[in-house]
Design an enzyme around this catalytic site. Sequence first.
Site, PDB file in Angstrom:
ATOM      1  N   LYS A  13      -6.963  17.812  10.084  1.00 39.95           N
ATOM      2  CA  LYS A  13      -8.336  17.725  10.604  1.00 39.95           C
ATOM      3  C   LYS A  13      -8.659  16.324  11.107  1.00 39.95           C
ATOM      4  O   LYS A  13      -9.182  16.150  12.205  1.00 39.95           O
ATOM      5  CB  LYS A  13      -9.355  18.112   9.506  1.00 39.95           C
ATOM      6  N   ARG A 122       1.715  10.499   3.930  1.00 41.40           N
ATOM      7  CA  ARG A 122       0.605   9.914   4.702  1.00 41.40           C
ATOM      8  C   ARG A 122       0.392   8.436   4.363  1.00 41.40           C
ATOM      9  O   ARG A 122       0.512   8.023   3.224  1.00 41.40           O
ATOM     10  CB  ARG A 122      -0.685  10.686   4.438  1.00 41.40           C
ATOM     11  N   ARG A 155      -3.361   6.872  -0.064  1.00 43.06           N
ATOM     12  CA  ARG A 155      -4.624   7.264  -0.681  1.00 43.06           C
ATOM     13  C   ARG A 155      -4.402   7.638  -2.142  1.00 43.06           C
ATOM     14  O   ARG A 155      -3.397   8.245  -2.485  1.00 43.06           O
ATOM     15  CB  ARG A 155      -5.206   8.466   0.084  1.00 43.06           C
TER      16      ARG A 155
END
Length: 214
Positions: A13, A122, A155
């Site tokens: 997204k 990521r 993250r």
Amino acid sequence: MRLIFLGAPGAGKGTIASAIGKELGLPQVSTGDLFREAVKNGTELGLRVKSIMEKGELVSDELTVALARERLGRPDTAKGYILDGFPRTIPQAEALASFQRIDGAVNFLCSDEVVVRRLSGRRICRSCGAIYHVENMPPRREGVCDRCGGELYVRDDDRIDSIRNRLRVYREQTEPLIGYYRGRGLLHDIDSGQTVEKSLGELRKLLKKLRKAG
Ligand code: AP5
Ligand code: MG
Ligand code: ZN
């Protein structure tokens, strides 16, 4: 154009919202980014949501709706926006409907296997928020953002136990939104398991169709 991007964590997204937002001149409104910003700045909101986010649970509807409402009241959203990661529960969707009319909800379809691989690799830029992947979208220099030279980090919620929990939370609390928006004639599926370019192509076609219809 007022759009919602729906889909599992890691479906892409944020990656697609950033690209298409630039193309169309629409702001990307990501509640996840706004919460991370608050955590980074150590604000009262940040202190309240930090541990919830690390575990991969959802922040309360009350706090989230207040944050989204404030953001959507700013002038840059007057011509439209892309909502990335909001709403995420039926009460959030109902709250949104009470103060905004949206044009469509794009549902990013992607297998759990692909999602886990994407999230485990990521990397995010600490300064500008650009999204990378160690294999799929590596930066030119390891650990350094191509766009701004900032430092790339992992993250806190991209660890395997938190990823699993986010997928479970997604199934239980967010997936019902697919039926909610389908029932209102607003849902459009796109295959986000393919390359970014292919997903973007599918999305551009869909937006063209929506513009003609609207
Ligand atoms: P949020 O930041 O929204 O996280 P998320 O929904 O879990 O989604 P992600 O950002 O992890 O995934 P994405 O779909 O954006 O994928 P991306 O483009 O980065 O929310 C974080 C937390 O905040 C929540 O857990 C919750 O605690 C709280 N929160 C936020 N909103 C809330 C709300 N409304 N209500 C309550 N709580 C809320 O891509 C992933 C990786 O894949 C990247 O490495 C990317 O480079 C790579 N990639 C992307 N597309 C492709 C592709 N096509 N091919 C190959 N690799 C790709
Ligand atoms: Mg995101
Ligand atoms: Zn950067």
